[in-house]
Design an enzyme around this catalytic site. Structure first.
Site, PDB file in Angstrom:
ATOM      1  N   THR A 132      -9.572   4.986  -4.504  1.00 48.80           N
ATOM      2  CA  THR A 132      -8.610   3.890  -4.568  1.00 48.80           C
ATOM      3  C   THR A 132      -8.803   3.088  -5.851  1.00 48.80           C
ATOM      4  OG1 THR A 132      -8.089   1.719  -3.645  1.00 48.80           O
ATOM      5  CG2 THR A 132     -10.198   2.631  -3.016  1.00 48.80           C
ATOM      6  N   SER A 161     -13.472  -4.905  -0.205  1.00 56.85           N
ATOM      7  CA  SER A 161     -13.641  -4.926   1.260  1.00 56.85           C
ATOM      8  C   SER A 161     -14.669  -3.843   1.588  1.00 56.85           C
ATOM      9  CB  SER A 161     -12.324  -4.603   1.971  1.00 56.85           C
ATOM     10  OG  SER A 161     -12.017  -3.223   1.797  1.00 56.85           O
ATOM     11  N   TYR A 184     -14.152  -1.375   3.415  1.00 59.23           N
ATOM     12  CA  TYR A 184     -13.422  -0.111   3.252  1.00 59.23           C
ATOM     13  C   TYR A 184     -13.491   0.353   1.793  1.00 59.23           C
ATOM     14  CZ  TYR A 184      -9.422   2.342   1.415  1.00 59.23           C
ATOM     15  OH  TYR A 184      -8.642   3.182   0.664  1.00 59.23           O
ATOM     16  N   HIS A 185     -13.191  -0.565   0.858  1.00 58.86           N
ATOM     17  CA  HIS A 185     -13.208  -0.169  -0.551  1.00 58.86           C
ATOM     18  C   HIS A 185     -14.627   0.236  -0.979  1.00 58.86           C
ATOM     19  CE1 HIS A 185      -9.308  -2.358  -0.519  1.00 58.86           C
ATOM     20  NE2 HIS A 185      -8.986  -1.535  -1.486  1.00 58.86           N
ATOM     21  N   LYS A 224     -15.321   3.858  -0.417  1.00 56.22           N
ATOM     22  CA  LYS A 224     -14.769   4.749  -1.442  1.00 56.22           C
ATOM     23  C   LYS A 224     -15.689   4.797  -2.668  1.00 56.22           C
ATOM     24  CE  LYS A 224     -10.565   5.643   0.353  1.00 56.22           C
ATOM     25  NZ  LYS A 224      -9.947   6.948   0.538  1.00 56.22           N
TER      26      LYS A 224
HETATM   27  N1  USQ Z   1      -0.626  -8.722   0.757  1.00 57.29           N
HETATM   28  C1  USQ Z   1       0.236  -9.792   0.915  1.00 57.29           C
HETATM   29  N2  USQ Z   1       1.011  -9.813   2.031  1.00 57.29           N
HETATM   30  C2  USQ Z   1       0.970  -8.848   2.996  1.00 57.29           C
HETATM   31  C3  USQ Z   1       0.093  -7.765   2.815  1.00 57.29           C
HETATM   32  C4  USQ Z   1      -0.702  -7.733   1.690  1.00 57.29           C
HETATM   33  O1  USQ Z   1       0.303 -10.683   0.080  1.00 57.29           O
HETATM   34  O2  USQ Z   1       1.701  -8.967   3.978  1.00 57.29           O
HETATM   35  C5  USQ Z   1      -1.445  -8.642  -0.471  1.00 57.29           C
HETATM   36  C6  USQ Z   1      -2.947  -8.582  -0.252  1.00 57.29           C
HETATM   37  O3  USQ Z   1      -3.523  -9.852  -0.212  1.00 57.29           O
HETATM   38  C7  USQ Z   1      -3.411  -7.743  -1.436  1.00 57.29           C
HETATM   39  C8  USQ Z   1      -2.234  -6.850  -1.767  1.00 57.29           C
HETATM   40  O4  USQ Z   1      -1.107  -7.412  -1.090  1.00 57.29           O
HETATM   41  O5  USQ Z   1      -3.642  -8.572  -2.537  1.00 57.29           O
HETATM   42  C9  USQ Z   1      -2.377  -5.415  -1.313  1.00 57.29           C
HETATM   43  O6  USQ Z   1      -2.672  -5.381   0.072  1.00 57.29           O
HETATM   44  P1  USQ Z   1      -2.351  -4.095   0.979  1.00 57.29           P
HETATM   45  O7  USQ Z   1      -2.673  -4.442   2.389  1.00 57.29           O
HETATM   46  O8  USQ Z   1      -0.990  -3.583   0.693  1.00 57.29           O
HETATM   47  O9  USQ Z   1      -3.327  -3.010   0.370  1.00 57.29           O
HETATM   48  P2  USQ Z   1      -4.909  -2.926   0.362  1.00 57.29           P
HETATM   49  O10 USQ Z   1      -5.544  -3.599   1.503  1.00 57.29           O
HETATM   50  O11 USQ Z   1      -5.342  -3.351  -0.995  1.00 57.29           O
HETATM   51  O12 USQ Z   1      -5.137  -1.393   0.594  1.00 57.29           O
HETATM   52  C10 USQ Z   1      -4.125  -0.403   0.352  1.00 57.29           C
HETATM   53  C11 USQ Z   1      -4.407   0.835   1.176  1.00 57.29           C
HETATM   54  C12 USQ Z   1      -5.714   1.425   0.755  1.00 57.29           C
HETATM   55  C13 USQ Z   1      -5.715   1.681  -0.719  1.00 57.29           C
HETATM   56  C14 USQ Z   1      -5.333   0.443  -1.483  1.00 57.29           C
HETATM   57  C15 USQ Z   1      -5.138   0.689  -2.939  1.00 57.29           C
HETATM   58  O13 USQ Z   1      -4.392   0.545   2.536  1.00 57.29           O
HETATM   59  O14 USQ Z   1      -5.953   2.646   1.429  1.00 57.29           O
HETATM   60  O15 USQ Z   1      -7.005   2.054  -1.043  1.00 57.29           O
HETATM   61  O16 USQ Z   1      -4.100  -0.046  -0.978  1.00 57.29           O
HETATM   62  S1  USQ Z   1      -5.617  -0.716  -3.871  1.00 57.29           S
HETATM   63  O17 USQ Z   1      -4.760  -1.826  -3.551  1.00 57.29           O
HETATM   64  O18 USQ Z   1      -5.497  -0.359  -5.228  1.00 57.29           O
HETATM   65  O19 USQ Z   1      -6.955  -1.037  -3.459  1.00 57.29           O
END
Ligand code: USQ
Length: 508
Positions: free
Chosen positions: A222, A266, A268-269, A272
């Site tokens: 990720t 997190s 989770y991260h 990875k």
């Molecule tokens: N966020 C909001 N509102 C929401 C949901 C999320 O503002 O309703 C924000 C979060 O605070 C965060 C961002 O959007 O800053 C991304 O959150 P997310 O829940 O879409 O994604 P994340 O938890 O970061 O994880 C997801 C996948 C994971 C992958 C990752 C890639 O679930 O498997 O590893 O995206 S990355 O974001 O590059 O870490």
């Protein structure tokens, strides 16, 4: 134009069984070369063409009769590909795509994702059948055969038997828990995520060494492994480029070739990141080969295959644990729920549409690394602030579907920088593998509205409205977040840093 991988050779082919001594390049150590009649010998046998006997690994993919030209480059004919986590959002979509290209698909799943989503009392808002019905539909509608076994990745005995039976020529590893919030619920959840992800991958590496050492591992990491350095230091593709230098104590130290720092966000991260090190070591010790794919947040519902029939669709989650931000925003717009920006909303992430991500994976799978090669690619097609995403969803909703969308800022339950620079390097997929993104954010959001506004799906979304506001805090608290403000799209100035996606190759 010639395919990007046309001049690669047996070195990259999983059917080539190395018989001589190979210098290992990922660490300073190399094995003493073996000399035959004064010549260093690197000889191979081909698993697919035993008639060739022992020979030097110099046949190019373009010359070899076992490889055929496709729109993605040269591909091994009927390539045997095993997808771990084949029942998931990505696994199912990729199985259908690769199957339609003529690959022989096998897969395992233990329904971890379905069970976790049940635990939240949620469901995929796009209805999906059980895996057996899905496989039947793939056969009937697309003529794709999928060999499936219900196996937990931690069950090494069963996995070993299946690997031995199929002898895959590439393994795609999606069998991990992908949710940051799920890993932050409490100690049991953190341990469950890290055990499944880290121990599962470690066990897999040992099995690959034993049973299929020539097979490449395409592993989903990720972009979140890197975090978001407040200095704005570019997020390189896993490894520092040759010219990177550290200035310390009046001395310059080269960082070239070293793994870049990780700063996960997190537990989770973190899992990875641990995988990254385990895979890197396995490539170093045993000459396994792997592409570690640092993927941005994925969104969307569309590929040609999953859109071919409603029985072939892939899942879509919108709850606070398993819904990712764009998917959640579109579902929220459809049900008339103000889009939930966490905190300031100036946090920036990398994104890629489902269809583009599948294309990247296809290109990586068909162009395997060499023995011992551990390589990282950043798989991302656009960088956006969360506020920008909300504005785009609202705009598409209003202009194309007549839906009035509101936006809300809520307390941020996560510990993350809400304002930071973000410069991401993604040079390998476009330049080495020939990937060009085809799907803009607006295009995929439009397709999502088209699907999610269909009555049975809208109903499934509305049934889970109570699971939208997050209640899993990084602090360990369990309480619903409070709304900080509600506003109309287009009424706020977009502030914060401008991110930069660097895709051009460097000028040497
Ligand atoms: N966020 C909001 N509102 C929401 C949901 C999320 O503002 O309703 C924000 C979060 O605070 C965060 C961002 O959007 O800053 C991304 O959150 P997310 O829940 O879409 O994604 P994340 O938890 O970061 O994880 C997801 C996948 C994971 C992958 C990752 C890639 O679930 O498997 O590893 O995206 S990355 O974001 O590059 O870490």
């Amino acid at each position: 134009m010639k395919a990007k991988n046309a001049n690669k050779t047996c070195w990259n082919c999983p059917a080539a069984i190395f018989k001589g001594h190979v210098d290992f390049r990922a660490c300073g150590q190399s094995i003493e070369p073996k000399f035959v009649d004064g010549e260093q010998s690197i000889m191979i046998e081909c698993e697919r063409r035993p008639d060739l006997g022992l020979y030097e690994p110099s046949i190019t993919l373009e010359q070899c009769t076992e490889w055929q030209l496709t729109e993605y480059g040269y591909m091994l004919k009927n390539m045997r590909i095993m997808i771990l986590g084949i029942d998931g959002y990505l696994g199912w979509t990729l199985a259908l795509k690769l199957g339609s290209l003529g690959c022989k698909i096998s897969g395992i799943d233990n329904f971890f994702r379905r069970n976790c989503v049940d635990e939240k009392d949620s469901h995929s808002v796009i209805p999906i059948n059980n895996i057996h019905e899905r496989i039947k539909a793939a056969k009937e509608i697309l003529g794709i055969e999928i060999k499936f076994k219900e196996i937990d990745i931690l069950d090494r005995k069963e996995l070993r038997n299946f690997l031995d039976e199929v002898k895959p020529e590439a393994i795609v590893h999606y069998a991990e828990c992908p949710s940051a919030p799920y890993s932050m619920v409490d100690c049991d959840h953190a341990i469950k995520v890290q055990t499944n992800n880290v121990i599962g991958t470690l066990g897999l590496l040992f099995l690959m060494k034993e049973i299929v050492p020539e097979t490449s591992l395409i592993k989903l990491g990720t972009l979140g492994e890197y975090g978001s350095p407040l200095t704005g230091r570019a997020l390189f593709e896993g490894i520092f480029p040759g010219e990177a230098v550290l200035n310390w104590n009046n001395t310059e130290w080269s960082l070239g070739g070293e793994l870049t720092p990780r700063d996960p966000v997190s537990f989770y991260h973190v899992s990875k990141v641990q995988d990254t090190f385990n895979i890197y070591e396995a490539c170093k010790y045993w000459w396994l080969r792997s592409y570690d794919v640092m993927q941005g947040v994925i969104y969307g519902v569309h590929t040609e295959q999953v859109a071919a029939d409603e029985k072939l669709r892939t899942r879509l989650d919108i709850d606070e644990w398993f819904g990712t931000v764009v998917n959640r925003f579109v579902a929220q717009a459809v049900m008339g729920f103000p889009l939930t920006i966490y905190g300031k909303g100036e946090q920036i992430r990398g994104f890629i549409a489902l269809e583009d991500a599948m294309e990247c994976m296809t290109r990586l799978i068909i162009s395997p690394p060499e023995p011992g090669q551990y390589d990282v690619v950043n798989q991302v097609s656009g960088l956006y602030k969360i506020r920008e995403l909300a504005e785009t969803v609202a705009k598409v909703g209003k202009e194309k579907f007549g839906i009035d969308v509101k936006i809300q800022r809520v307390e941020n339950p996560r510990v993350e920088a809400e304002k930071h620079p973000f410069n991401v390097v993604s040079q390998k997929l476009p330049n080495t593998f020939g990937f060009k993104p085809k799907v803009s954010l607006e295009k995929e959001i439009t397709r999502m509205f088209q699907l999610l506004t269909q009555e049975p799906i809208r109903k499934k979304i509305e049934e889970k409205a109570h699971l939208i506001l997050p209640e899993t805090w990084w602090s360990g608290d369990k309480k619903q977040v409070e709304t900080l403000e509600v506003y109309k799209p287009g009424t706020k100035e977009l502030k914060g840093y401008e991110p930069k996606l660097i895709t051009e190759e460097r000028n040497e």
